[in-house]
Write a protein that holds these residues in place. Structure first.
Motif, PDB file in Angstrom:
ATOM      1  N   LEU A 130      43.332 -15.019   4.720  1.00 50.76           N
ATOM      2  CA  LEU A 130      44.537 -14.791   3.918  1.00 50.76           C
ATOM      3  C   LEU A 130      45.464 -13.777   4.589  1.00 50.76           C
ATOM      4  O   LEU A 130      46.688 -13.963   4.626  1.00 50.76           O
ATOM      5  N   ALA A 131      44.875 -12.702   5.144  1.00 50.38           N
ATOM      6  CA  ALA A 131      45.683 -11.700   5.845  1.00 50.38           C
ATOM      7  C   ALA A 131      46.352 -12.322   7.062  1.00 50.38           C
ATOM      8  O   ALA A 131      47.511 -12.041   7.365  1.00 50.38           O
ATOM      9  N   GLY A 132      45.616 -13.212   7.753  1.00 50.51           N
ATOM     10  CA  GLY A 132      46.173 -13.861   8.930  1.00 50.51           C
ATOM     11  C   GLY A 132      47.337 -14.767   8.585  1.00 50.51           C
ATOM     12  O   GLY A 132      48.355 -14.792   9.288  1.00 50.51           O
ATOM     13  N   VAL A 133      47.204 -15.502   7.492  1.00 51.77           N
ATOM     14  CA  VAL A 133      48.261 -16.414   7.055  1.00 51.77           C
ATOM     15  C   VAL A 133      49.560 -15.630   6.808  1.00 51.77           C
ATOM     16  O   VAL A 133      50.640 -16.005   7.277  1.00 51.77           O
ATOM     17  N   SER A 184      47.494 -20.839  11.488  1.00 47.40           N
ATOM     18  CA  SER A 184      46.589 -19.716  11.222  1.00 47.40           C
ATOM     19  C   SER A 184      45.221 -20.191  10.758  1.00 47.40           C
ATOM     20  O   SER A 184      44.223 -19.559  11.073  1.00 47.40           O
ATOM     21  N   LEU A 185      45.154 -21.323  10.055  1.00 44.51           N
ATOM     22  CA  LEU A 185      43.823 -21.802   9.670  1.00 44.51           C
ATOM     23  C   LEU A 185      43.027 -22.241  10.896  1.00 44.51           C
ATOM     24  O   LEU A 185      41.803 -22.065  10.947  1.00 44.51           O
ATOM     25  N   ILE A 186      43.712 -22.790  11.914  1.00 46.70           N
ATOM     26  CA  ILE A 186      42.990 -23.124  13.158  1.00 46.70           C
ATOM     27  C   ILE A 186      42.494 -21.835  13.814  1.00 46.70           C
ATOM     28  O   ILE A 186      41.342 -21.727  14.229  1.00 46.70           O
ATOM     29  N   ILE A 187      43.393 -20.817  13.864  1.00 46.51           N
ATOM     30  CA  ILE A 187      43.036 -19.565  14.525  1.00 46.51           C
ATOM     31  C   ILE A 187      41.830 -18.914  13.855  1.00 46.51           C
ATOM     32  O   ILE A 187      41.036 -18.249  14.506  1.00 46.51           O
TER      33      ILE A 187
ATOM     34  N   LEU B  26      45.252  -8.634  17.325  1.00 50.44           N
ATOM     35  CA  LEU B  26      46.390  -8.528  16.409  1.00 50.44           C
ATOM     36  C   LEU B  26      47.650  -8.120  17.166  1.00 50.44           C
ATOM     37  O   LEU B  26      48.718  -8.697  16.987  1.00 50.44           O
ATOM     38  N   TYR B  27      47.506  -7.106  18.013  1.00 44.57           N
ATOM     39  CA  TYR B  27      48.696  -6.646  18.715  1.00 44.57           C
ATOM     40  C   TYR B  27      49.145  -7.667  19.747  1.00 44.57           C
ATOM     41  O   TYR B  27      50.343  -7.772  20.035  1.00 44.57           O
ATOM     42  N   ALA B  28      48.182  -8.441  20.304  1.00 42.96           N
ATOM     43  CA  ALA B  28      48.577  -9.524  21.209  1.00 42.96           C
ATOM     44  C   ALA B  28      49.445 -10.527  20.450  1.00 42.96           C
ATOM     45  O   ALA B  28      50.413 -11.059  21.003  1.00 42.96           O
ATOM     46  N   GLY B 321      49.958  -3.869   8.476  1.00 39.87           N
ATOM     47  CA  GLY B 321      49.088  -2.855   7.882  1.00 39.87           C
ATOM     48  C   GLY B 321      48.017  -3.492   7.023  1.00 39.87           C
ATOM     49  O   GLY B 321      46.843  -3.127   7.094  1.00 39.87           O
ATOM     50  N   PHE B 322      48.418  -4.497   6.245  1.00 39.29           N
ATOM     51  CA  PHE B 322      47.455  -5.179   5.385  1.00 39.29           C
ATOM     52  C   PHE B 322      46.380  -5.863   6.220  1.00 39.29           C
ATOM     53  O   PHE B 322      45.197  -5.836   5.857  1.00 39.29           O
ATOM     54  N   ALA B 323      46.796  -6.471   7.350  1.00 38.43           N
ATOM     55  CA  ALA B 323      45.824  -7.149   8.213  1.00 38.43           C
ATOM     56  C   ALA B 323      44.785  -6.146   8.718  1.00 38.43           C
ATOM     57  O   ALA B 323      43.579  -6.396   8.636  1.00 38.43           O
ATOM     58  N   VAL B 324      45.250  -4.990   9.215  1.00 41.14           N
ATOM     59  CA  VAL B 324      44.317  -3.982   9.720  1.00 41.14           C
ATOM     60  C   VAL B 324      43.405  -3.510   8.589  1.00 41.14           C
ATOM     61  O   VAL B 324      42.185  -3.404   8.743  1.00 41.14           O
TER      62      VAL B 324
END
Lengths: 330, 355
Positions: A130-133, A184-187, B26-28, B321-324
């Motif tokens: 979810l964060a990735g999406v 993003s779902l693939i990733i 992430l940074y990439a 920020g949320f991702a981290v």
């Protein structure tokens, strides 16, 4: 053929295959089952006044009734199924191809390279999809804005608005064309494929036929492509089957909670979410707004999961036709 | 050095490596965007980085935050700002990203803690009993329920639960607290000790607020638990079926150990490791479903940050920020499960004590 016989000896696998087959046939014949007309937009067909916010029961023009906004449930169900099938297969195929290749290359290289590559795969396991999406969509948004466009997220199921007061540059057009949810779902689902193929390749590498291939002067790429991959993707196919179902459900979830994506089933559910309890407190008085699409989503997931479970069991070398003592197959 | 401390240090080091690798990835991802877009991550409060921003302003940001340097240099600067707590300013939340995330953490922790406390013991116990005697009535009941639990997507289940138990029956409620309770809490001078509403209400000596908090937590905890309970239970059941005819069980039975002790002492320990590992490996999907449930039930946990950041103009600092932060949550959950497993599983514990 023993494995095939094991697979076919369980009624659960037949059920799974029938469900998936029904979805595949409706996906292919969607234009015949529910022909689009000039009010159709994507998977949605308008069959009344848009301002009419009351769901109407099944009738001649809408065989499964309408949701608020007078969108035809039947049409959205059929065409949403088609989109879901395409989406699920794309995610599974993308993750399968990338993951297997990644795992095979790491396994073939071995040593430090293998360690580093598999650590990267492990690190991806700590990332919630979810964060990735959300992250990917925001990256697309700031990139489009840096190209001079104006970007606006819309959480009322239109998705996003992009506006350029000049001809958009090709890069921005490309970004607008790709589906960030799909990417993003693939990733975030290739890692299990990499792990499984990696283990297989490391075992296979020591066998005589690979040594022979190397002795013949085969390049690493040729050995991976011609010998290692075909012999190690069996278990990965099983994972791919499960991925089709779970990625479609995740896409519908993301759309339903308003974080992007264009799952027609998700949009349909969110449009009808206030009508699950119809007037008079009856759960079934407006059943058509949520029941058909719920059944479709649940069956889609069950169908692919049954096939996945069945394949896992059939590929398990200790599997037998005997019913007693077998791991969970339901 | 005590062995358990050694185990902890090794785990913490492994976690740190994972964290470095994933933040580099992430940074990439950030580096795929042009420097002008990356500058949006550093726009200070009160300024705008969109198409109205002047080129001079964007260029000054690029120079100030080294956004035109090579990848590793930029990653170094970014990692340093993460460690020093400068997670950027979020224009949609109108606040510092880290403090906005921290402020919402107790609500998320409360939900996750209750769900995990419910689902892990129940998942292990029911899978154990079902797998010990497969195909009996309890096994059938378990398989039926678990099949329902894994097949029903949580978002559909929560939609139906809200409609039945809130809209129609009015027994339970979504959200964290209702407006009247919120007003009441302000009036009586409610003290936040832990941020956990259920604990704080008891510490304040208010059983009525405790009951209200439970009324709001019941549906999200149930939705979250049933899905992962089913997954955990099915894994446990499959493991038990593989273990129940092993030599050590037969030997114990021959020694005259009774069935109950066999199941709850001998078999339970053997299945702890595979079951908890399976949950640890899917920790990311557990965290994703925590967020989904939070959003649907309107609990104002950390996921509120992405909901707000996705409801208007782009807000990349909040998303980054949320991702981290969510990666930190997943790593924390994995660490917790690993530690539980090390404490309970004799094989892991022995390995720990040997080294």
């Amino acid at each position: 053929m023993r494995r095939l016989r094991i697979f076919l000896s369980h009624w659960q696998n037949w059920l799974g295959m029938i469900i998936v087959l029904v979805f595949a046939v409706t996906a292919l014949t969607a234009p015949l089952l529910s022909p689009p007309n000039d009010t159709t937009q994507g998977a949605f067909k308008k069959v009344g006044r848009q301002g009419d916010l009351k769901p109407h029961p099944p009738s001649e023009i809408a065989p499964l009734g309408t949701v608020p906004g007078q969108l035809d449930v039947y049409h959205a169900l059929i065409w949403g199924g088609r989109e879901a099938m395409i989406f699920g297969l794309s995610v599974a195929l993308g993750a399968f191809m990338f993951g297997s290749l990644f795992g095979a290359i790491a396994g073939y290289a071995g040593g430090v390279v293998n360690n580093v590559m598999m650590r990267i795969a492990d690190a991806f396991l700590t990332f919630p999809a979810l964060a990735g999406v959300v992250f990917l969509q925001q990256l697309v948004a700031i990139t489009i804005e840096s190209q001079g466009g104006i970007f606006w997220f819309n959480n009322d199921y239109i998705g996003r608005l992009v506006y350029f007061d000049f001809t958009p540059p090709p890069f921005a057009v490309f970004l607008m064309a790709v589906d960030p949810i799909l990417i993003s779902l693939i990733i975030f689902s290739w890692m299990p494929f990499a792990r499984i193929v990696n283990t297989m390749v490391i075992t296979l590498k020591q066998t005589e036929f690979i040594q022979a291939g190397r002795a013949l002067g085969g390049t690493p790429w040729w050995i991976i492509r011609r010998h290692l991959l075909p012999n190690s993707i069996g278990p990965a196919v099983v994972l791919a089957a499960r991925d089709v179902g779970s990625s479609v459900i995740l896409q519908a979830t993301i759309t339903f909670i308003g974080l992007g994506g264009a799952s027609a089933w998700g949009i349909l559910l969110s449009l009808g979410r206030n009508w699950v309890i119809g007037p008079g407190g009856n759960l079934l008085s407006a059943w058509w707004v949520f029941l058909p699409v719920t059944i479709a989503i649940v069956l889609f997931g069950i169908g692919w999961n049954l096939i996945g479970d069945g394949l896992t069991e059939a590929l398990d070398p200790t599997a037998t036709l005997h019913k007693w003592d077998r791991p969970d197959a339901s | 050095m005590p062995p358990f401390l050694q185990f902890l240090i090794r785990r913490i080091f492994a976690m740190f490596v994972s964290l470095v690798v994933i933040t580099m990835v992430l940074y990439a991802g950030v580096m795929l965007t042009p420097p002008e877009a990356r500058a949006r991550l550093y726009v200070p409060p009160g300024k705008s980085g969109d198409h109205t921003a002047s080129d001079a302003f964007i260029n000054s940001l690029i120079r100030q935050y080294h956004l035109d340097e090579p990848y590793l240099v930029q990653y170094g600067y970014w990692a340093k700002s993460l460690l020093t707590g400068k997670w950027g300013y979020s224009p949609t939340l109108r606040g510092d990203v880290l403090s906005e995330l921290l402020r919402r953490t107790p609500a998320t922790l409360e939900l996750s803690l209750y769900s995990l406390l419910l689902l892990i013991p129940l998942g292990l116990a029911s899978g154990l009993v079902a797998g010990w005697r497969p195909n009996r009535w309890f096994d059938g009941l378990f398989r039926g329920t678990a099949f329902f639990g894994t097949s029903m997507p949580p978002f559909i289940l929560s939609m139906i639960l809200i409609s039945v138990f809130y809209v129609n029956l009015g027994w339970l409620a979504p959200g964290r607290v209702d407006v009247t309770t919120d007003l009441l809490m302000t009036r009586i001078g409610f003290v936040d000790y832990t941020g956990f509403l259920t604990l704080d209400s008891l510490l304040n000596g208010r059983v009525d607020i405790f009951l209200i908090a439970l009324r709001h937590l019941a549906m999200p905890v149930f939705t979250l638990s049933i899905f992962h309970w089913a997954t955990l239970g099915r894994i446990t059941r499959a493991t038990v079926i593989g273990q129940r005819n092993k030599e050590y069980i037969i030997a114990a039975r021959a020694r005259g150990v009774n069935e109950r002790a066999l199941l709850w002492r001998h078999a339970l320990r053997a299945i702890l490791a595979p079951s908890l590992t399976a949950i640890a490996l899917s920790a990311a999907s557990v965290v994703t479903s925590i967020f989904v449930v939070e959003i649907i039930f309107g609990l104002t946990g950390v996921s509120q940050v992405i909901v707000i950041s996705m409801s208007g103009y782009p807000d990349a600092p909040a998303a980054l920020g949320f991702a981290v932060y969510s990666v930190l949550m997943v790593i924390g959950l994995m660490f917790l499960l690993d530690t539980i497993q090390a404490v309970l599983d004799p094989r892991v514990r022995d390995e720990v004590f040997k080294t």
